[in-house]
Design a protein around this motif. Structure first.
Motif, PDB file in Angstrom:
ATOM      1  N   TYR A   1      32.208  44.868  73.535  1.00  0.00           N
ATOM      2  CA  TYR A   1      31.017  45.492  74.113  1.00  0.00           C
ATOM      3  C   TYR A   1      30.482  44.564  75.193  1.00  0.00           C
TER       4      TYR A   1
ATOM      5  N   THR B   1      33.490  49.046  75.495  1.00  0.00           N
ATOM      6  CA  THR B   1      32.260  49.809  75.702  1.00  0.00           C
ATOM      7  C   THR B   1      31.365  49.030  76.655  1.00  0.00           C
TER       8      THR B   1
ATOM      9  N   VAL C   1      27.593  48.722  78.296  1.00  0.00           N
ATOM     10  CA  VAL C   1      26.190  49.101  78.097  1.00  0.00           C
ATOM     11  C   VAL C   1      25.432  48.652  79.337  1.00  0.00           C
TER      12      VAL C   1
ATOM     13  N   ALA D   1      24.675  48.430  70.195  1.00  0.00           N
ATOM     14  CA  ALA D   1      25.747  49.404  70.410  1.00  0.00           C
ATOM     15  C   ALA D   1      26.928  49.129  69.498  1.00  0.00           C
TER      16      ALA D   1
ATOM     17  N   TYR E   1      22.848  56.112  71.310  1.00  0.00           N
ATOM     18  CA  TYR E   1      23.380  56.241  72.661  1.00  0.00           C
ATOM     19  C   TYR E   1      24.172  57.530  72.844  1.00  0.00           C
TER      20      TYR E   1
ATOM     21  N   TYR F   1      27.393  58.721  75.331  1.00  0.00           N
ATOM     22  CA  TYR F   1      28.442  58.032  76.083  1.00  0.00           C
ATOM     23  C   TYR F   1      29.273  59.011  76.919  1.00  0.00           C
TER      24      TYR F   1
ATOM     25  N   LYS G   1      33.290  58.593  78.986  1.00  0.00           N
ATOM     26  CA  LYS G   1      34.438  57.709  79.179  1.00  0.00           C
ATOM     27  C   LYS G   1      34.954  57.858  80.601  1.00  0.00           C
TER      28      LYS G   1
ATOM     29  N   ASN H   1      35.853  63.134  80.790  1.00  0.00           N
ATOM     30  CA  ASN H   1      36.230  61.939  80.056  1.00  0.00           C
ATOM     31  C   ASN H   1      37.707  61.613  80.275  1.00  0.00           C
TER      32      ASN H   1
ATOM     33  N   ARG I   1      34.274  53.244  77.595  1.00  0.00           N
ATOM     34  CA  ARG I   1      33.172  54.092  77.148  1.00  0.00           C
ATOM     35  C   ARG I   1      31.880  53.515  77.716  1.00  0.00           C
TER      36      ARG I   1
ATOM     37  N   ALA J   1      27.716  53.743  78.033  1.00  0.00           N
ATOM     38  CA  ALA J   1      26.462  54.274  77.500  1.00  0.00           C
ATOM     39  C   ALA J   1      25.579  54.714  78.664  1.00  0.00           C
TER      40      ALA J   1
END
Length: 317
Positions: free
Chosen positions: A148, A186, A188, A249, A257, A259, A261, A287, A295, A297
């Motif tokens: 993340y 991911t 953020v 997250a 969240y 999301y 992609k 996506n 991914r 957020a």
């Protein structure tokens, strides 16, 4: 429990994320990698050890991260945001010089090998140390369960330039490498972290429940942080918890969240778009799938954010 290694450039919002990680019974914080960013690497390393000492958790290893971006340029620091020492008004009683000329990525690799396919990395500072770790030992880093990253701003104004967020702006070469090469990634970005707000009233409530030396510094450092944000934007209602938002997250809190992609690139040429994070959000886009798909957020439920933070930081569980 979720095993987490936190990559940080320990300033004020990193401190709140670290405190949350130590207090959340769902998190097993097994290590902290501390690199340059908000302040220089020696200060961030010192800050982590100081905070862990306040928490009575000196058993958690601190790993020396990068001292400058992959470009080799001298990093730019932000004392007006996080204070000269990185902790607002707090002056840790430990000389930063003690932490010069250190490196111990081998300890990072050991932690990952001891917890194969269980470790989640949460990177809330520059991406330099994370990129270096993947370059030095890609075989070991393949055993990380997920990563993340707090960074980027998608179709949003930046906070380091007109278009760039500070972590990606600080080392866009490393950020682009991470976005293009890490699986189970991911991101953020500012899109959500700017709305992960703790108001002064909430901070005061947390302070009334503070029952440890670490918790007692939450209010003074966030008051310092709030003064900076008030000068920058008088309409802001509190302090955005960028790094805490990224850490949360990793816990997959239901409803926190929304999301999408997308494949992400980060501009690292020397023009006005330097550090900009780029993904395709045109109406016809959808996506993506595959190893280069991150991914991202893009929506946050602030009520869920605040409720969860209060539950953990006020010992109300």
């Amino acid at each position: 429990m979720t095993k987490i290694i936190l990559f940080a450039d320990t300033g004020i919002d990193d401190t709140i994320a670290l405190t949350y990680a130590l207090k959340n019974p769902e998190i097993d914080l097994i290590g902290v990698v501390s690199g340059y960013g908000n302040v220089d690497r020696e200060k961030t390393f010192r800050n982590v050890e100081y905070l862990l000492e306040l928490a009575g958790r000196t058993d958690i290893p601190v790993i020396a991260g990068a001292t400058r971006p992959l470009s080799g340029e001298e990093p730019v620091f932000f004392p007006e945001v996080h204070g000269i020492e990185g902790l607002g008004p707090i002056d840790p009683p430990i000389p930063e010089e003690r932490y010069a000329n250190r490196t111990n990525f081998s300890k990072l690799f050991q932690l990952i090998k001891e917890n194969r396919n269980e470790v989640i990395i949460v990177n809330v500072g520059r991406c330099t140390s994370l990129a270096i770790a993947h370059y030095l030992s890609p075989e070991v880093m393949e055993d990380v369960k997920a990563t993340y990253v707090m960074g980027g701003a998608f179709l949003e104004p930046g906070n380091a330039s007109e278009v760039a967020e500070a972590n990606f702006f600080g080392d866009p070469i490393a950020a682009d490498y991470v976005c293009q090469n890490l699986v189970n990634l991911t991101i953020v970005p500012l899109n959500v972290t700017k709305n992960a707000i703790l108001t002064p009233g909430i901070v005061n409530l947390i302070d009334t429940r503070a029952d440890s030396p670490l918790e007692k510094i939450i209010k003074p450092i966030l008051d310092f942080y709030y003064e900076y944000y008030q000068q920058r934007d008088p309409s802001i209602t509190g302090t955005p918890q960028h790094d805490l938002a990224a850490l949360m997250a990793a816990l997959d809190i239901n409803g926190l969240y929304g999301y999408k992609k997308r494949e992400v690139r980060v501009r690292h040429k020397g023009d006005i778009a330097y550090g900009e994070s780029i993904a395709d959000f045109r109406p016809e886009s959808s996506n993506c799938f595959g190893p280069n798909c991150a991914r991202i957020a893009l929506e946050i439920d602030q009520d869920i954010f605040v409720s969860n933070v209060l539950e953990i930081l006020t010992n109300n569980r």
